[in-house]
Design an enzyme around this catalytic site. Structure first.
Site, PDB file in Angstrom:
ATOM      1  N   LYS A 113       0.813  -1.227   0.000  1.00 56.68           N
ATOM      2  CA  LYS A 113       0.000   0.000   0.000  1.00 56.68           C
ATOM      3  C   LYS A 113       0.837   1.263   0.000  1.00 56.68           C
ATOM      4  O   LYS A 113       0.548   2.206  -0.736  1.00 56.68           O
ATOM      5  CB  LYS A 113      -0.948   0.024   1.210  1.00 56.68           C
ATOM      6  N   ARG A 120     -10.256   2.420   8.745  1.00 54.45           N
ATOM      7  CA  ARG A 120      -9.840   1.054   9.030  1.00 54.45           C
ATOM      8  C   ARG A 120     -11.014   0.138   9.358  1.00 54.45           C
ATOM      9  O   ARG A 120     -10.845  -1.075   9.424  1.00 54.45           O
ATOM     10  CB  ARG A 120      -8.851   1.028  10.200  1.00 54.45           C
ATOM     11  N   ARG A 152      11.951 -11.013   4.882  1.00 58.24           N
ATOM     12  CA  ARG A 152      12.763  -9.814   5.124  1.00 58.24           C
ATOM     13  C   ARG A 152      13.804 -10.065   6.218  1.00 58.24           C
ATOM     14  O   ARG A 152      13.521 -10.711   7.221  1.00 58.24           O
ATOM     15  CB  ARG A 152      11.873  -8.628   5.521  1.00 58.24           C
ATOM     16  N   ARG A 199      13.271  -9.578  12.249  1.00 59.86           N
ATOM     17  CA  ARG A 199      12.530  -8.889  13.302  1.00 59.86           C
ATOM     18  C   ARG A 199      11.344  -9.735  13.748  1.00 59.86           C
ATOM     19  O   ARG A 199      10.797 -10.516  12.971  1.00 59.86           O
ATOM     20  CB  ARG A 199      12.017  -7.535  12.796  1.00 59.86           C
ATOM     21  N   ARG A 241      -1.468 -10.774  12.363  1.00 55.97           N
ATOM     22  CA  ARG A 241      -1.806  -9.454  11.817  1.00 55.97           C
ATOM     23  C   ARG A 241      -2.838  -9.589  10.701  1.00 55.97           C
ATOM     24  O   ARG A 241      -3.756  -8.761  10.576  1.00 55.97           O
ATOM     25  CB  ARG A 241      -0.551  -8.761  11.280  1.00 55.97           C
TER      26      ARG A 241
END
Length: 216
Positions: free
Chosen positions: A13, A88, A127, A159, A170
């Protein structure tokens, strides 16, 4: 043109918002940008938001909405904008609709970046962050075969936010909050979906093609 951009974490996004807004010559407005501007500018709303953030609390909806209202009333947003990160949920969408009606305008389109959950996990879980310079690499996209930063030689690590179990949680939260929002805009007949898989440039091209019928 007045656009809202929605999509799950990892859909791209932020990147697409920047390119689409630039192509449409409208300001990209994200809640993160609004918060930073208010806090750094020392506005009354910024001071109020900072009190919550300093305590580790979520900033209440009414403060966020007030910031959005102020931002949308600025001169550069009067002829159009791209909203990223707001609304949201359905209550926020209803408030935005009323807010724009007060301005005498309405949303033209809601663009949904559609991406498979497994692809989101692949993008985010792949990542790796450099412990020295902070640069982010990807085990697939950058063909990383070791745990060393090519820029500075620092060690790479994953992370907590990029671990698969965190990402899937999430995505669950996103579905709980945003699935009703997608339905809300589908009922309003202003929802358009775009396949967000593939190279950034290709996704931007698809997005601009989807938005073409709504361009003045």
């Amino acid at each position: 043109m007045r656009v809202v951009l929605v999509g799950p974490p990892g859909a791209g996004k932020g990147t697409q918002a920047q390119f689409i807004a630039s192509n449409l010559s409208i300001p990209k407005i994200s809640t993160g940008d609004i918060f930073r501007a208010n806090v750094s500018g020392g506005t009354e709303l910024g001071k109020l938001a900072k009190e919550y953030m300093d305590r580790g609390d979520l900033v209440p909806d009414e403060v966020t909405i007030a910031m959005v209202r102020d931002r949308l009333s600025e001169d550069d947003a009067r002829d159009g904008f791209l909203l990223d990160g707001f609304p949201r949920n359905v209550p926020q969408a209803e408030i935005l609709k009323k807010m724009l009606a007060e301005f005498g305008v309405a949303l033209d389109v809601v663009l949904e970046l559609v991406v498979d959950e497994d692809e989101v996990v692949r993008r985010l879980a792949g990542r790796r962050t450099c412990s020295q310079c902070g640069r982010i690499w990807h085990v697939d996209f950058d063909d990383k075969k070791d745990d060393v930063c090519d820029a500075c030689g620092g060690g790479l690590y994953q992370r907590d936010d990029d671990k698969e179990e965190t990402i899937r949680r999430r995505l669950e939260v996103y579905q709980e909050q945003t699935a009703p929002l997608i339905s809300f805009y589908a009922d309003e007949k202003i929802l358009v979906g775009v396949d967000a898989a593939g190279p950034v440039e290709e996704v931007t091209r698809r997005a601009m093609e989807a938005l073409a019928p709504y361009v003045d």
